[in-house]
Design a protein around this motif. Structure first.
Motif, PDB file in Angstrom:
ATOM      1  N   CYS A  52       0.793  -1.190   0.015  1.00 43.71           N
ATOM      2  CA  CYS A  52       0.095  -0.117  -0.107  1.00 43.71           C
ATOM      3  C   CYS A  52       0.753   1.314  -0.033  1.00 43.71           C
ATOM      4  CB  CYS A  52      -0.877  -0.041   1.392  1.00 43.71           C
ATOM      5  SG  CYS A  52      -1.958   1.368   1.125  1.00 43.71           S
ATOM      6  N   ASP A  59      -2.361  -0.187  -4.597  1.00 47.84           N
ATOM      7  CA  ASP A  59      -2.775  -1.112  -3.757  1.00 47.84           C
ATOM      8  C   ASP A  59      -3.253  -1.034  -2.346  1.00 47.84           C
ATOM      9  OD1 ASP A  59      -2.316  -2.922  -5.785  1.00 47.84           O
ATOM     10  OD2 ASP A  59      -0.238  -3.241  -5.676  1.00 47.84           O
ATOM     11  N   CYS A  60      -3.976  -1.886  -1.810  1.00 49.65           N
ATOM     12  CA  CYS A  60      -4.567  -1.984  -0.674  1.00 49.65           C
ATOM     13  C   CYS A  60      -4.555  -3.555  -0.131  1.00 49.65           C
ATOM     14  CB  CYS A  60      -6.029  -1.253  -0.798  1.00 49.65           C
ATOM     15  SG  CYS A  60      -6.879  -0.969   0.656  1.00 49.65           S
ATOM     16  N   ILE A  82      -5.829  -0.727  -7.895  1.00 49.75           N
ATOM     17  CA  ILE A  82      -5.307  -2.013  -7.533  1.00 49.75           C
ATOM     18  C   ILE A  82      -4.607  -2.621  -8.772  1.00 49.75           C
ATOM     19  CG2 ILE A  82      -5.989  -4.294  -6.622  1.00 49.75           C
ATOM     20  CD1 ILE A  82      -6.701  -2.040  -4.651  1.00 49.75           C
ATOM     21  N   HIS A 129      -2.112  -7.510  -2.070  1.00 52.57           N
ATOM     22  CA  HIS A 129      -2.412  -6.278  -3.132  1.00 52.57           C
ATOM     23  C   HIS A 129      -3.735  -5.669  -2.875  1.00 52.57           C
ATOM     24  CE1 HIS A 129       1.492  -6.045  -4.885  1.00 52.57           C
ATOM     25  NE2 HIS A 129       1.715  -7.260  -4.551  1.00 52.57           N
ATOM     26  N   ILE A 130      -4.668  -6.604  -2.603  1.00 53.04           N
ATOM     27  CA  ILE A 130      -6.007  -6.476  -2.441  1.00 53.04           C
ATOM     28  C   ILE A 130      -6.672  -6.513  -1.479  1.00 53.04           C
ATOM     29  CG2 ILE A 130      -7.140  -8.498  -3.596  1.00 53.04           C
ATOM     30  CD1 ILE A 130      -8.776  -6.805  -5.492  1.00 53.04           C
ATOM     31  N   LEU A 148      -9.113  -4.155   0.685  1.00 55.67           N
ATOM     32  CA  LEU A 148      -9.704  -3.265   0.041  1.00 55.67           C
ATOM     33  C   LEU A 148     -11.235  -3.187   0.673  1.00 55.67           C
ATOM     34  CD1 LEU A 148      -9.635  -1.137  -2.316  1.00 55.67           C
ATOM     35  CD2 LEU A 148     -10.512  -3.076  -3.702  1.00 55.67           C
ATOM     36  N   MET A 197      -9.330  -1.073 -11.079  1.00 61.82           N
ATOM     37  CA  MET A 197      -8.488  -2.198 -11.409  1.00 61.82           C
ATOM     38  C   MET A 197      -8.892  -2.675 -12.857  1.00 61.82           C
ATOM     39  SD  MET A 197     -10.534  -5.111  -8.674  1.00 61.82           S
ATOM     40  CE  MET A 197     -10.475  -4.118  -7.490  1.00 61.82           C
TER      41      MET A 197
END
Lengths: 845, 508
Positions: free
Chosen positions: B18, B31-32, B68, B75-76, B79, B94
């Motif tokens: 992130c 990214d989250c 994303i 990486h997700i 979210l 995304m």
């Protein structure tokens, strides 16, 4: 006053342009400091040769705020890289073409003009338009091709290319690489080629760094370019294989042979470029990488070994083209003797031998045939798998058109191996080899029996072979002669034998001859196929096919005699003519302007003419079909002449008239028919070519070589001068005539033929008529010795006389009247090879 | 103007990627992700830092958009938490495949978390669905104008299906966030592909900052050799296969080999995995490698010729076979790490260097890697490529100066002098050689002198020396110096100074 990050906005290349620090940093010791781009002001100067802007336009371009590079590239369109149109084409006649054309005329006579040209182009290469930059680079390449490598021209071109290596436009980058390769070539050719070794390394690295480009086309070009490099030091080559940076001076001296130290890796991404290339997503890139891997391996054995490891991995590639190229590269390495197959590679080779793809199997066999296997065990395993492969796929290397080439020693060996195994090994007794192979093997009987040695004698082998072939005749014949070997077969009479031969559908000729005729047939089919594909396919392929056919014919001819041999050599000539025709058609298609003086087209036309004349005159015993064919070729040649000149010269028209008459004459009784081509030509000729386009007429031609030529006889001659060679020259006195003693043999010359001896010394020619009555012998072979005086001795201490036997060509002799010129009338054909006779002046005392 | 880069996750570690980048007043979250190794609050990035000191009331105001890169949980994973629990309501971008596959991954993980480990539910299935509704799909190379100033664009990154590198630009400042990428192509995925861009900052992953991998061909060869040897000896080969990607890769490899070697030994693939994964691959052909795209028109490469569905009853069948065994659940995310040892979809050190060199940004930030290796790579980038490089830890901020382009005008005369001066030079030099026929616009390099005039409320412009006075509306002053005796040196200096003052009047 000035802003710290000031950037002149309308500078068009800045947004995407190369950063100064990413420019190639050639070490100061290098003879070519790269020409760095000037200040922003110079860059923004609107130099655009392709568009040739006027001043007003220039202002407009410079003052209107041009869209930033970002906006320009922000379209959401995402084309397939392979389908992208050629973004580098420029409408109108490209400048590079013009240069090439001009180069041919003016050559590189004035070095001053050349320098100016290069300088002008170099400055254009810094223009703002990518198309213009690319064109400038291509033009530089064109200039460089025609020029010789003096006066720093190469250096200047290289400087230009080096600067534009990281250009944002792929067209420019492509052109850059071509230019760099050309520069490398020129430097190598140059007088002090050795002194550029360091430079070569740098060029190699530069090209390597291009091979990591994001554009597929650039990558392909980069690998192709790398393959063309020469004299690259071993250290640099090895670095191109390994992604890890090989540090000079750290390891033992084994990496660096001699005194050369690879230059510090200026481009980090140049490392391991081949390791990347063979893993590329696009098979075109992988193919190019494989090819270059093979091409470069002749420079270093260490490199070759590591390259082989990489290539081994490529054999599992999913694309057939890549696998084939890999094998070809390995074969290339084998040809250059730098292939050393280790035990670890064998698994792969053996796997390829049983591949389902026939081409792959063929290539693998080819490689195995030309490599030395270091261990007996490896050899044995190779043979085992080879046999299995042959068993499984029932084949022995067929050439691409399905014809057996028996003349390749390797094929013979294979044949021998497979048959001997069938004989000597019980395990392989069930070997299922097609009959045709056994029939081919018969001609190799001696060798096979030699190979098998004591196991079986020649006769029983032959009977075995015949039995497999299904020719009972041989077996019984043998049985009849060898009473000991008799297996209870009834002895048959000669007439029965003949009947059986008739049954098998073979002619009474020997097996060799039958094979030869079969090969000829398939060659002719190949030629016809080639003719139909001449437009669709690459000219190189066509050339290669035709040459291979000729090669085959020649080999067949050398093994045969009499009329078969004459026929084969006639077909060779015919193929020559076909090849010339294809080349001529192609050069006509390429370029419709004939006003550039003598060009390759003229040379080709001349060659075609000679070839047709040879066909007409050097063979006796034509049947009608054949003569029609030759006449059609002559028609075509004359038509080419017409199309070339544009205006219809009297001479050519006369010749054409003669040929048409002759054709009419041949077809008068109706047993043969004129082809569509000839009929159309005749029509056009009668209409004086009004309303007929010559080029469409040309398209009508289609070669139809035939094999039923009857009993052909080749007219030829053999010319010898005894006791003379460059070591033993004959003596002469300056300025006085000298007698030369010739020994001449004439084959199939009739008494009507008019033969001349053509003797050439430097620029002067002397023709001497040959009185045929001086020769003894029959119609087929006449021979005799004669002394001919040579009048044109030069005032020199030694000279070389070139002698040739020529014959007047009675056909088509619409006479080109040569007033007061001794020698043959009309056109001639050479009957013998040209012979060199050496003379040395005797000192007068 | 500066770019501020706040690393909320994946700073000097792998997991919970992130990164929040502030460019020209816009804040973009790249990214989250969540960290798979932690089961407490450390599993999510510390989103509160976004609000601290920023003066923004909530996350929607603090962040312009979230992008994303691909569907891996690191990486997700955070979210849904960010959007549904923290309440972020702005746009989320995304790629199409990521949007398609992300709910599967998230739901699977949620199930594992709740059902297997018995943890407290962080977000519900409905949260995932609601979250996905906020997602705006992206296509490759599609430029999206997030708002008036901010635009983003996705480039192909390899790695997994739908992985993208993100280009973001505000005004003249531009950055690329790579996410995870792969510079060497697989059989079923292509290599990362990006245009030559002018960048101020590149934020790149550095999983293999120090490793240089050899050609995968050797590994493939070993693999095939081993498999072939085993089955030709009548043995059974068991290949553990995980989720999307690697299994397909191995399957294509084996299928090819079987075809070429004409082998008839069955390859089994457990039904559930095949159906689900291959369905997505067949749908998303456009995101696979060139080879697959090429052959797709003739034959869908994911319809394997030699691969058949596995039934439990086959297990006791005699004779050799190859079996792709599934570990059952996607919870095997950890096993995935182990598998990566042999066929990793991450780029290696060489790939990172190549991409960095190709993009030639002014600054580089390394994330998604381990500290010692990152330090090593930083050294290399700085010494070999001459770029500033940073590898901040979590929650650190890096500030980077950006270049700023300034629009200026130029006078007609100045432009004329640029070209005509040069052309004249050339004419004199080469006129003879060319026969006076010089191509237009041909100029040699050289510098052109001019004066840059920056007035307060006007666009600055560049002009020629002799235009200066005119444009300023000034008159020309001429100062003459009289020769003086040595006694008057002081006076001379004085006069000199004033003359300079006069002369530079117009250039302020």
């Amino acid at each position: 006053m000035a802003h710290p990050h000031l950037d002149v906005f309308p500078s068009p290349r800045k947004p995407h342009g190369p950063r100064e620090d990413s420019l190639p940093q050639v070490p100061p010791s290098s003879p070519f400091p790269p020409i760095t781009t000037g200040a922003a002001g110079a860059r923004s100067s609107p130099a655009a040769p392709a568009a040739a802007p006027t001043m007003e336009e220039a202002q407009f371009l410079a003052s209107s705020p041009r869209a930033t590079g970002f906006a320009a590239s922000s379209s959401s369109y995402c084309p397939d890289p392979m389908d992208e149109g050629p973004s580098v084409s420029v409408p109108g006649m490209p400048f590079a073409e013009q240069i090439r054309a001009a180069g041919r005329r003016a050559s590189s006579g004035s070095p001053e003009g050349l320098g100016a040209q290069v300088q002008a182009l170099a400055s254009m290469s810094r223009g703002i338009y990518p198309l213009a930059r690319a064109e400038a680079l291509r033009s530089l390449a064109a200039v460089l091709e025609t020029a010789d490598a003096r006066g720093g021209v190469v250096e200047q071109c290289y400087g230009c290319a080096a600067v534009l290596m990281r250009d944002e436009d792929e067209g420019v980058r492509l052109a850059t690489m071509r230019l760099i390769v050309l520069c490398a070539d020129k430097l190598n050719e140059g007088p002090d080629g050795d002194s550029h070794d360091h430079q070569m390394d740098i060029m190699f690295l530069q090209l390597s760094s291009m091979a990591r480009d994001m554009c597929t086309k650039v990558r392909i070009e980069a690998f192709n370019a790398l393959g063309k490099m020469q004299r690259v030091s071993e250290g640099v080559l090895l670095q191109s294989l390994s992604k890890k940076v090989i540090k000079p001076n750290t390891g033992s001296g084994s990496i660096i042979k001699g005194k050369k130290v690879p230059p510090k890796l200026i481009y980090p991404c140049a490392a391991g470029i081949f390791a990347h290339g063979i893993e590329d997503e696009f098979y075109q890139v992988r193919t190019a990488a494989c090819k270059s891997l093979g091409a470069l391996s002749k420079f270093s054995t260490q490199y070759a070994q590591k390259a082989l490891d990489l290539l081994m991995g490529m054999m599992n590639d999913d694309t057939e083209a890549v696998r084939l190229q890999t094998l070809q590269s390995v074969f290339h390495m084998a040809t250059y003797g730098c292939l050393s197959v280790q035990e670890m590679h064998m698994h792969m080779f053996l796997g390829l031998l049983v591949d389902t793809n026939v081409l792959i199997r063929n290539s693998t066999r080819k490689i195995l045939g030309s490599v030395n296997l270091p261990k007996l065990q490896m050899f044995k395993s190779a043979i085992d798998v080879l046999i299995t492969s042959l068993e499984k796929h029932q084949e022995i290397s067929m050439s691409s058109d399905g014809e057996l080439i028996l003349d390749k020693p390797r094929i013979r060996a294979l044949l021998i191996v497979s048959i001997s195994v069938a004989f000597s090994d019980v395990k392989h007794n069930k070997l299922d080899i097609p009959e045709v192979i056994f029939s081919c093997a018969i001609s190799l009987l001696g060798k096979i029996s030699c190979a098998i040695g004591e196991v079986v004698d020649q006769n029983s082998l032959l009977s075995y072979l015949c039995q497999r072939t299904g020719i009972p005749f041989w077996k019984t014949k043998l049985a009849s002669t060898e009473s000991g070997e008799s297996k209870g077969c009834s002895i048959e009479t000669a007439s029965d034998i003949c009947a059986q031969i008739g049954k098998t559908g073979k002619s009474t000729k020997s097996v060799d001859e039958i094979l030869a005729m079969q090969s000829v047939k398939s060659i002719i089919e190949t030629v016809e196929r080639t003719w139909t594909m001449r437009k669709s396919s690459n000219i190189h392929d066509v050339r290669t096919i035709l040459r291979t056919c000729q090669e085959d014919l020649r080999i067949l001819a050398s093994n045969s005699s009499g009329s078969t041999r004459a026929l084969l050599s006639f077909l060779c000539e015919y193929l020559d003519a076909v090849q010339f025709i294809i080349e001529i058609l192609r050069s006509i298609q390429l370029d419709n302007s004939y006003n550039l003086g003598p060009t390759s087209l003229n040379v080709l036309l001349e060659k075609l003419d000679v070839s047709i004349r040879r066909m007409k005159c050097c063979y006796a015993g034509f049947n009608r079909e054949m003569e029609i064919q030759v006449c059609e070729l002559a028609l075509l040649a004359n038509l080419f002449e017409l199309s070339k000149v544009g205006i219809h010269s009297k001479l050519v028209l006369d010749k054409l008239h003669w040929v048409i008459n002759r054709l009419d004459c041949l077809c008068a009784d109706g047993s043969s028919k004129l082809s569509y081509f000839s009929r159309e030509i005749k029509k056009a000729f009668d209409a004086n070519f009004v309303g007929h386009d010559i080029f469409t007429l040309l398209e009508l031609f289609h070669p139809k070589p035939k094999t039923d030529y009857g009993m052909l006889k080749a007219i030829s001659a053999d010319l010898q001068v005894r006791d003379n060679d460059s070591e033993n020259p004959s003596p002469y006195v300056c300025g006085l005539p000298v007698g030369v003693s010739y020994h001449i043999s004439l084959y199939n010359i009739s008494s009507q033929d008019r033969l001349w001896l053509r003797m050439i010394v430097g620029e002067s020619i002397q023709h001497t008529f040959l009185e045929l009555s001086c020769f003894g012998g029959n119609d087929e072979v006449k021979s005799g010795s004669m002394i001919v005086p040579l009048h044109i001795t030069p005032m020199a201490c030694s000279f070389v006389l070139r002698v040739c036997l020529v014959m007047e060509c009675p056909f088509g002799s619409v006479s080109v009247h040569q007033e007061g010129n001794e020698g043959p009338r009309g056109s001639i054909v050479e009957l013998s090879d040209e012979l060199d006779v050496y003379f040395v002046c005797t000192e007068r005392r | 103007m500066a770019i501020e880069c706040l690393v909320l996750g994946a700073g000097q570690e792998v997991g919970k990627s992130c990164v929040v980048v502030k460019i020209g007043g816009k804040r973009v979250m790249f990214d989250c992700g969540m960290h798979m190794g932690h089961h407490d609050s450390r599993r999510y990035p510390e989103f509160e830092r976004l609000l601290a000191g920023g003066g923004a009331a909530d996350y929607t105001a603090a962040i312009s958009c979230v992008v994303i890169t691909h569907f891996h949980l690191d990486h997700i994973g955070a979210l849904p938490y960010f959007t549904e629990v923290c309440g972020y309501d702005g746009p989320v971008y995304m790629t199409y495949p990521t949007k398609a596959l992300a709910p599967l991954m998230l739901e699977d993980y949620r199930k594992v978390m709740v059902n297997h480990r018995g943890e407290e539910e962080q977000y519900s299935y409905e949260d995932i669905l609601r979250c996905m509704k906020k997602v705006i799909p992206l296509d490759l190379k599609q430029t999206i104008q997030v708002d008036k100033n901010l635009l983003i664009r996705a480039y192909y990154a390899g790695h997994v299906l739908g992985a993208a590198m993100i280009y973001a630009k505000v005004g003249d400042a531009a950055i690329v966030y790579t996410g995870d990428y792969n510079m060497t192509p697989d059989r079923h995925l292509g290599a990362a592909h990006i245009d030559r861009l002018k960048l101020d900052l590149l934020i790149t992953e550095s999983t293999y900052a120090k490793t240089v991998r050899d050609s995968k061909h050797a590994r493939e060869r070993e693999f095939l050799k081993a498999v072939h040897k085993c089955v030709s000896g009548g043995g059974k080969v068991l290949i553990p296969a995980f989720a999307l990607g690697r299994a397909q890769e191995l399957c294509i490899l084996l299928d090819d080999y079987w075809e070429r070697m004409n082998l008839k030994i069955p390859i089994y693939f457990s039904a559930g995995l095949t159906v689900q994964a291959n369905m997505y691959y067949k749908m998303l052909i456009g995101w696979t490698s060139q080879k697959i795209k090429n052959s797709y028109t003739v034959h869908n490469p994911f319809d394997f010729k030699h691969v058949c569905h596995f039934e439990r009853s086959f297990i006791n069948n005699p004779g050799p076979c190859v079996l792709f065994a599934t570990p059952g659940m996607i919870s095997g995310g950890f096993s995935l790490e182990i598998h990566q040892l042999s066929f990793s979809p991450h780029t290696d050190s060489k790939g990172i260097m190549d991409l960095t060199e190709f993009l030639s940004p002014s600054h580089v930030i390394l994330v998604h890697g381990e500290k010692p290796q990152m330090a090593f790579l930083k050294e290399r980038i700085e010494s070999e490529l001459g770029m500033q490089c940073y590898y901040p830890a979590n929650n650190e901020t890096v500030s980077i100066p950006t270049t700023q382009n300034l629009k200026i005008n130029a006078t007609e005369k100045f432009i004329m002098s640029c070209c005509t001066g040069e052309t004249k030079n050339n004419l004199q030099k080469h006129g003879r050689a060319f026969g006076g026929n010089i191509p237009e616009g041909c100029s040699t390099e050289g510098e052109v002198e001019g004066i840059l005039l920056m007035e307060k409320s006007k666009i600055p412009k560049i002009l020629c020396e002799d235009e200066l006075l005119h444009s300023l509306g000034m008159e020309k002053h001429l100062v003459h110096f009289e020769p003086l005796h040595s006694s008057g040196i002081e006076e001379v200096k004085h006069t000199d100074g004033s003359a300079v003052q006069q002369g530079s009047l117009g250039c302020e």
